[in-house]
Structure formats: C-alpha cells, structure tokens
Design an enzyme around this catalytic site. Structure first.
Site, PDB file in Angstrom:
ATOM      1  N   ASP A   1       0.857  -1.185   0.000  1.00  0.00           N
ATOM      2  CA  ASP A   1       0.000   0.000   0.000  1.00  0.00           C
ATOM      3  C   ASP A   1       0.889   1.229   0.000  1.00  0.00           C
ATOM      4  O   ASP A   1       1.993   1.220   0.563  1.00  0.00           O
ATOM      5  CB  ASP A   1      -0.913   0.012   1.230  1.00  0.00           C
ATOM      6  CG  ASP A   1      -2.004  -1.041   1.165  1.00  0.00           C
ATOM      7  OD1 ASP A   1      -2.485  -1.337   0.050  1.00  0.00           O
ATOM      8  OD2 ASP A   1      -2.404  -1.552   2.225  1.00  0.00           O
TER       9      ASP A   1
ATOM     10  N   ASP B   1      -7.162  -1.468  -4.600  1.00  0.00           N
ATOM     11  CA  ASP B   1      -8.218  -1.154  -3.631  1.00  0.00           C
ATOM     12  C   ASP B   1      -9.203  -0.131  -4.199  1.00  0.00           C
ATOM     13  O   ASP B   1     -10.418  -0.259  -4.014  1.00  0.00           O
ATOM     14  CB  ASP B   1      -7.609  -0.606  -2.335  1.00  0.00           C
ATOM     15  CG  ASP B   1      -6.703  -1.605  -1.638  1.00  0.00           C
ATOM     16  OD1 ASP B   1      -6.895  -2.826  -1.818  1.00  0.00           O
ATOM     17  OD2 ASP B   1      -5.793  -1.159  -0.921  1.00  0.00           O
TER      18      ASP B   1
END
Length: 165
Positions: free
Chosen positions: A119, A137
């Site tokens: 991330d 995401d």
C-alpha cells in the site's frame, strides 16, 4: 451477431487495472524503503507499507494463515467475475465487474508473490490517517460502488441496456 469483441473490452479493462496496480506497487517497492513516507500535500502522503490483512488491515496479525485465506477468496471471486463478464451485461455492470476483477487479481498477485499487499496512498486529516491503500483497492471500491448504482437503477436507459448474446 458475435458480441465477443464487446466482452473482450471488459477483460482488457481488468488487465489494464491489474498492470497499473502492479506497476505502481513495483515502482514503490523498487525505489523506496519499507516504512518510507513522503508528504505530498497537507492531507496526502506517499508511503511504503505492507498489509498482510484485508481492508483496514483486517486480520493483519492473524499469524500468516490469512494470506492463503484471502488469496483463495480473491481467486474464487476472480473466477466468478470472469464467468460473469462473459454473460450479457449492462454497461455499468461490465465496468463494475472489470474493476473488481483487476483489483482482486492485483492484490491476489501481491499475496501470492510477496506474501503481503503493498500500500502506498495515505490520506490524513488533523492526525487521523485513513488506512493506506493502492490502485487495486480503488478499483475494487469503485466497482462495488458502481454495482450498488446498478442495483438501484431501473431497467431504462443506455446504461441499463444489456448487451445481446
């Protein structure tokens, strides 16, 4: 009339999402150390963090079994989405499934190869940080929102029109 080329656009979009996601993750992984953070604006940082769990780091500290659990779910959902994309769909449904498929495969690839998901997007306000996330995401959430819109729509209009078989 053969509508396979129209269906192929949905698979192509999923592949584009997957490739964009993996390119961004690979760039972050290759150019920044783990734990790195760079302030871009007063509310946004680029970071390099690993997430062994799911959304909001759900089950992140579960001891490792969650890697295989989330990978299995992503692969099962991806297989179902591939089949759905072959069916006649509303345009927004096709878009939704494509985005979710590309995102699911992007995060599944991370789990399979890296063991965790990379991330790098960190939004914050007054010391409160939204959990870091990535392109995969965003695609999954965007696809899910579009599915909600599809479910709320009536059968009228060009978005709701199904492609013929």
């Amino acid at each position: 009339m053969n509508h396979t080329p129209k269906r192929l656009q949905w698979y192509a979009l999923a592949i584009i999402v997957f490739l964009a996601d993996q390119a961004a993750k690979s760039y972050i992984d290759a150019t920044t150390p783990l734990g790195w953070s760079h302030e871009v604006t007063s509310f946004f940082n680029l970071v390099h963090v690993l997430n062994p769990g799911a959304a909001f780091s759900f089950l992140a500290g579960a001891g490792g079994w969650q890697r295989w659990f989330f990978l299995a779910i992503a692969l099962a959902v991806s297989a179902w989405l591939v089949l759905q994309l072959y069916s006649p769909l509303r345009k927004l449904e096709g878009l939704s499934y494509s985005l979710i498929l590309g995102g699911a495969l992007g995060n599944a690839f991370d789990r399979a190869v890296r063991g965790q998901v990379i991330d790098y997007l960190d939004f914050h306000l007054r010391g409160w940080h939204w959990p870091a996330f990535n392109i995969a995401d965003m695609a999954i959430v965007g696809g899910a929102i579009a599915l909600v819109v599809v479910s709320l729509m009536s059968g009228d209009g060009p978005i709701a029109a199904k492609e013929p078989r």
